[in-house]
Write a protein that holds these residues in place. Sequence first.
Motif, PDB file in Angstrom:
ATOM      1  N   ALA A 157     -78.541 -13.128  31.191  1.00  0.00           N
ATOM      2  CA  ALA A 157     -79.315 -12.161  30.417  1.00  0.00           C
ATOM      3  C   ALA A 157     -79.688 -12.799  29.080  1.00  0.00           C
ATOM      4  CB  ALA A 157     -78.512 -10.884  30.198  1.00  0.00           C
ATOM      5  N   LYS A 171     -88.124  -4.155  24.142  1.00  0.00           N
ATOM      6  CA  LYS A 171     -87.101  -3.624  25.039  1.00  0.00           C
ATOM      7  C   LYS A 171     -86.923  -4.514  26.265  1.00  0.00           C
ATOM      8  CE  LYS A 171     -87.476   1.260  23.770  1.00  0.00           C
ATOM      9  NZ  LYS A 171     -87.692   2.650  24.257  1.00  0.00           N
ATOM     10  N   THR A 172     -87.956  -5.246  26.615  1.00  0.00           N
ATOM     11  CA  THR A 172     -87.939  -6.068  27.823  1.00  0.00           C
ATOM     12  C   THR A 172     -88.379  -7.498  27.501  1.00  0.00           C
ATOM     13  OG1 THR A 172     -90.243  -5.665  28.442  1.00  0.00           O
ATOM     14  CG2 THR A 172     -88.613  -4.024  29.154  1.00  0.00           C
ATOM     15  N   THR A 238     -74.899 -10.192  31.392  1.00  0.00           N
ATOM     16  CA  THR A 238     -75.045  -8.737  31.302  1.00  0.00           C
ATOM     17  C   THR A 238     -73.740  -8.032  30.972  1.00  0.00           C
ATOM     18  OG1 THR A 238     -74.791  -8.641  33.712  1.00  0.00           O
ATOM     19  CG2 THR A 238     -77.038  -8.554  32.839  1.00  0.00           C
ATOM     20  N   LEU A 251     -82.457  -7.833  26.229  1.00  0.00           N
ATOM     21  CA  LEU A 251     -83.793  -7.462  26.677  1.00  0.00           C
ATOM     22  C   LEU A 251     -83.776  -7.359  28.196  1.00  0.00           C
ATOM     23  CD1 LEU A 251     -86.067  -9.703  24.400  1.00  0.00           C
ATOM     24  CD2 LEU A 251     -85.353  -7.331  24.038  1.00  0.00           C
ATOM     25  N   ALA A 252     -84.324  -6.300  28.736  1.00  0.00           N
ATOM     26  CA  ALA A 252     -84.284  -6.058  30.177  1.00  0.00           C
ATOM     27  C   ALA A 252     -85.082  -7.115  30.935  1.00  0.00           C
ATOM     28  CB  ALA A 252     -84.823  -4.666  30.498  1.00  0.00           C
ATOM     29  N   ASP A 253     -84.528  -7.543  32.043  1.00  0.00           N
ATOM     30  CA  ASP A 253     -85.181  -8.500  32.946  1.00  0.00           C
ATOM     31  C   ASP A 253     -86.087  -7.691  33.884  1.00  0.00           C
ATOM     32  OD1 ASP A 253     -85.823 -10.700  34.536  1.00  0.00           O
ATOM     33  OD2 ASP A 253     -83.946 -10.620  35.661  1.00  0.00           O
ATOM     34  N   ASP A 254     -87.173  -7.193  33.349  1.00  0.00           N
ATOM     35  CA  ASP A 254     -87.985  -6.208  34.077  1.00  0.00           C
ATOM     36  C   ASP A 254     -88.779  -6.798  35.233  1.00  0.00           C
ATOM     37  OD1 ASP A 254     -89.214  -7.338  31.646  1.00  0.00           O
ATOM     38  OD2 ASP A 254     -91.021  -6.242  32.248  1.00  0.00           O
ATOM     39  N   ARG A 256     -87.351  -9.195  37.198  1.00  0.00           N
ATOM     40  CA  ARG A 256     -86.306  -9.685  38.100  1.00  0.00           C
ATOM     41  C   ARG A 256     -86.343 -11.203  38.259  1.00  0.00           C
ATOM     42  NH1 ARG A 256     -86.618  -6.804  43.552  1.00  0.00           N
ATOM     43  NH2 ARG A 256     -84.445  -7.507  43.760  1.00  0.00           N
ATOM     44  N   THR A 290     -72.054  -2.063  35.532  1.00  0.00           N
ATOM     45  CA  THR A 290     -72.177  -3.214  34.644  1.00  0.00           C
ATOM     46  C   THR A 290     -71.703  -2.862  33.236  1.00  0.00           C
ATOM     47  OG1 THR A 290     -74.075  -3.988  35.936  1.00  0.00           O
ATOM     48  CG2 THR A 290     -73.785  -4.948  33.750  1.00  0.00           C
TER      49      THR A 290
END
Length: 323
Positions: A157, A171-172, A238, A251-254, A256, A290
């Motif tokens: 992450a 955010k991502t 994560t 930051l989100a792994d939007d 994948r 998680t």
Amino acid sequence: MTAPPRRPRIAVVPGLLLAACALLGGCATGPSLEAQGEVTAPPGDSRRLTVGSAGFTESDLLAQMYALLLEDAGYGTKILSVTNRELYEPALERGQIDVVAEYAATFADWLNAKVNGADAPTVGSPDLDATMKALRGLATPRGLTVLDAGRAVDQNAFAVTAGFASEHRLKTLSDLGATGLPIRLAAGDECVRRPYCAPGLREVYGIDITAVDPKGVGTTPAKQAVQNGQDQLVLTTTTDATLDEFGLVLLADDKRLQNADHVVPVVNRARAGGERVTRALSRLNTVLTTADLARLNEQVDSWRRLPEDVARNYLVTKGLVPR
């Protein structure tokens, strides 16, 4: 209330693994090389089971939770700490270890390299179903049974400071790519070439990675480099329990980019392949998240609590074992 007795814990160094096997009362073996691929014996259900730990906080916690769940199901347990997959995976095949918590994509790729060579194409992917299918296909001929994956995921992450995220409305990882900002990344040396790291951030997210600062994955120096502005992004995991201490946010792994490294129990089929073990360990799957795992890591790493105490308290709180 009287504290429950602590179960034996054996720390193992490379030259002592076979001696530890003798200490544990003998070891079953996995299939011979000639019989691999033809596992036909019924799954075993030994009364005393050895739970393996890879020796880091999260692995210790998972080993303790597995042991407690198995004890609640009527098994006697010991925990064996072997801090190297090159050692504990063969021990799992031989029955020196009966149960271990693994990570789906990482373990699939590790077994694939062991079976097909270091240059074999990777089989782990962001697709959990495909990853699990590949993992089971590699594990079964070696006398290993891979149980269902749980909700908890410990995968790579990326984090920035909370102030940086607020300033640029991030955010991502896609948000970061859209800014067009030049980004220095604190990570390990291998990040320069690994597809999940700098190349993937550039190709998948369009992030302008100008340099990789080789300070390691999730290390204190790496986080400090982002905290003080020397770098803008850090590679961690994560379930990192210390992000708040450095004012960092994930930051989100939007899209994948990262592989499906869900926590998954792996057992020696000849000793722990029965339905009773499966039922006992599967109780954790729908409960442990998680975020839960990150908080449990924090209690050990930051609050200096013992893994066994943290594990027991969590399972009691969730109603998985009696108080």
